[in-house]
Write a protein that holds these residues in place. Structure first.
Motif, PDB file in Angstrom:
ATOM      1  N   ALA A  60       2.550   1.313   2.315  1.00  0.00           N
ATOM      2  CA  ALA A  60       2.710   2.569   3.124  1.00  0.00           C
ATOM      3  C   ALA A  60       3.954   2.547   4.232  1.00  0.00           C
ATOM      4  O   ALA A  60       4.652   3.400   4.389  1.00  0.00           O
ATOM      5  N   TYR A  61       3.921   1.368   4.976  1.00  0.00           N
ATOM      6  CA  TYR A  61       5.128   1.331   5.966  1.00  0.00           C
ATOM      7  C   TYR A  61       6.433   1.276   5.184  1.00  0.00           C
ATOM      8  O   TYR A  61       7.513   1.707   5.803  1.00  0.00           O
ATOM      9  N   TYR A  63       7.164   3.012   2.699  1.00  0.00           N
ATOM     10  CA  TYR A  63       7.637   4.202   2.308  1.00  0.00           C
ATOM     11  C   TYR A  63       7.599   5.404   3.737  1.00  0.00           C
ATOM     12  O   TYR A  63       7.499   6.569   3.468  1.00  0.00           O
ATOM     13  N   ARG A  64       7.979   4.770   4.752  1.00  0.00           N
ATOM     14  CA  ARG A  64       7.602   5.531   5.984  1.00  0.00           C
ATOM     15  C   ARG A  64       8.961   6.630   5.921  1.00  0.00           C
ATOM     16  O   ARG A  64       8.446   7.750   6.574  1.00  0.00           O
ATOM     17  N   ARG A  65      10.053   6.351   5.388  1.00  0.00           N
ATOM     18  CA  ARG A  65      10.755   7.628   5.535  1.00  0.00           C
ATOM     19  C   ARG A  65      10.608   8.767   4.614  1.00  0.00           C
ATOM     20  O   ARG A  65      10.830   9.758   5.162  1.00  0.00           O
ATOM     21  N   LEU A  67       7.509   9.573   4.391  1.00  0.00           N
ATOM     22  CA  LEU A  67       6.211  10.213   5.200  1.00  0.00           C
ATOM     23  C   LEU A  67       6.633  11.184   5.886  1.00  0.00           C
ATOM     24  O   LEU A  67       5.686  12.014   6.673  1.00  0.00           O
ATOM     25  N   LYS A  68       8.113  11.461   6.405  1.00  0.00           N
ATOM     26  CA  LYS A  68       8.289  12.392   7.523  1.00  0.00           C
ATOM     27  C   LYS A  68       8.031  13.757   7.166  1.00  0.00           C
ATOM     28  O   LYS A  68       8.254  14.180   6.018  1.00  0.00           O
ATOM     29  N   ARG A  71       2.367  15.112   8.106  1.00  0.00           N
ATOM     30  CA  ARG A  71       1.417  14.698   9.039  1.00  0.00           C
ATOM     31  C   ARG A  71       0.266  15.739   8.754  1.00  0.00           C
ATOM     32  O   ARG A  71      -0.783  15.160   8.519  1.00  0.00           O
ATOM     33  N   ALA A 180       4.329   8.218  -1.290  1.00  0.00           N
ATOM     34  CA  ALA A 180       4.323   7.900  -0.123  1.00  0.00           C
ATOM     35  C   ALA A 180       2.916   8.009   0.444  1.00  0.00           C
ATOM     36  O   ALA A 180       2.439   7.448   1.220  1.00  0.00           O
ATOM     37  N   VAL A 184      -0.503   6.166   1.524  1.00  0.00           N
ATOM     38  CA  VAL A 184      -1.459   6.107   2.923  1.00  0.00           C
ATOM     39  C   VAL A 184      -2.824   6.499   2.765  1.00  0.00           C
ATOM     40  O   VAL A 184      -3.623   5.866   3.280  1.00  0.00           O
TER      41      VAL A 184
END
Length: 253
Positions: A60-61, A63-65, A67-68, A71, A180, A184
């Motif tokens: 998950a980290y 693929y953090r980009r 995830l923007k 939320r 992504a 999560v």
């Protein structure tokens, strides 16, 4: 645990972490490995689940980009994953061990079928992107995530494939962003199940720790380089290992 066993389980953890980041079927690598070394099925499942949590978190980290801007989606579906994962973990602990031993070969084979069909599901998902109308998928999507969470908390092999199939059906977004989000949600399911298992279940902490180290490395590697892996070869390995696990369980049963 001797050195050979530690190396084998650690290597399986690396492979599982990488596979979970890209496809979501890593349990089909580590769970059979534990069975091969003589771990009882329920103990193997519990220890494996705990060990894979750091791996899905690292994926998950990675693929953090992507995830923007997701939320709201993650909060909505995260509640379903949380409830589902908790329910599945409790079912694993409440139902007789023989029930798990009886049903898991079927679940593994079903997961293998999903892995084989994954290219068709992906192609179908891409076609559905053009016609998907809701950004959140409505109630059917939430219930689907809930059901996948129950499955993931109970066993979990190929829960990522299930999630991606549903995402492609109901959500309109880029597949990498959906992947992504899948990572999560899988980390929520595995995480809440792990908390339950740590609190009340028997755990082989050495095996869980070895898998955790391997899956963390694998998750980071998979998130960065996973798109370059030959998909057909990856699926072939998963299916072979999964079918082997089913045979082991059936012979033991």
């Amino acid at each position: 645990m001797d050195a050979l066993e530690a190396v084998a389980i650690g290597a399986a953890g690396v492979a599982a972490g990488a596979i979970n980041a890209v496809v979501g079927s890593g349990t089909l690598i580590t769970f059979p490995t534990l069975l091969a070394f003589g771990y009882p099925p329920v103990l193997a499942n519990v220890s494996n689940n705990i060990g894979l949590v750091p791996g899905v978190l690292s994926a998950a980290y990675g693929y953090r980009r992507e995830l923007k801007g997701q939320r709201k989606r993650l909060l909505r579906f995260g509640t379903a994953s949380l409830i589902g994962g908790l329910t599945g973990a409790l079912l694993l602990l409440k139902l007789p061990a023989r029930a798990f031993t009886a049903v898991v070969p079927v679940l593994i084979l079903a997961a293998c079928v999903l892995v084989v069909l994954q290219p068709r599901l992906s192609a179908w998902s891409k076609r559905r992107q053009a016609t998907a109308r809701r950004s959140d998928g409505g109630v059917p999507m939430w219930l689907g995530v809930l059901g996948t969470g129950v499955y993931g908390g109970y066993f979990g092999a190929a829960q990522g494939v299930l999630l991606m199939g549903m995402f492609g059906s109901f959500l309109q977004d880029e597949l990498q962003r959906l992947n992504a989000a899948k990572n999560v949600l899988a980390s929520i399911v595995n995480g809440v199940a792990a908390i339950v298992f740590i609190a009340v279940a028997d755990v082989d902490w050495v095996a869980a720790a070895v898998i955790a180290v391997g899956s963390t490395l694998g998750g980071l590697v998979g998130a960065r380089y996973g798109r370059r892996l030959p998909p057909a070869a990856l699926r072939a390995v998963i299916v072979v290992v999964g079918v082997t696990a089913s045979v082991i369980l059936l012979v033991r049963g």
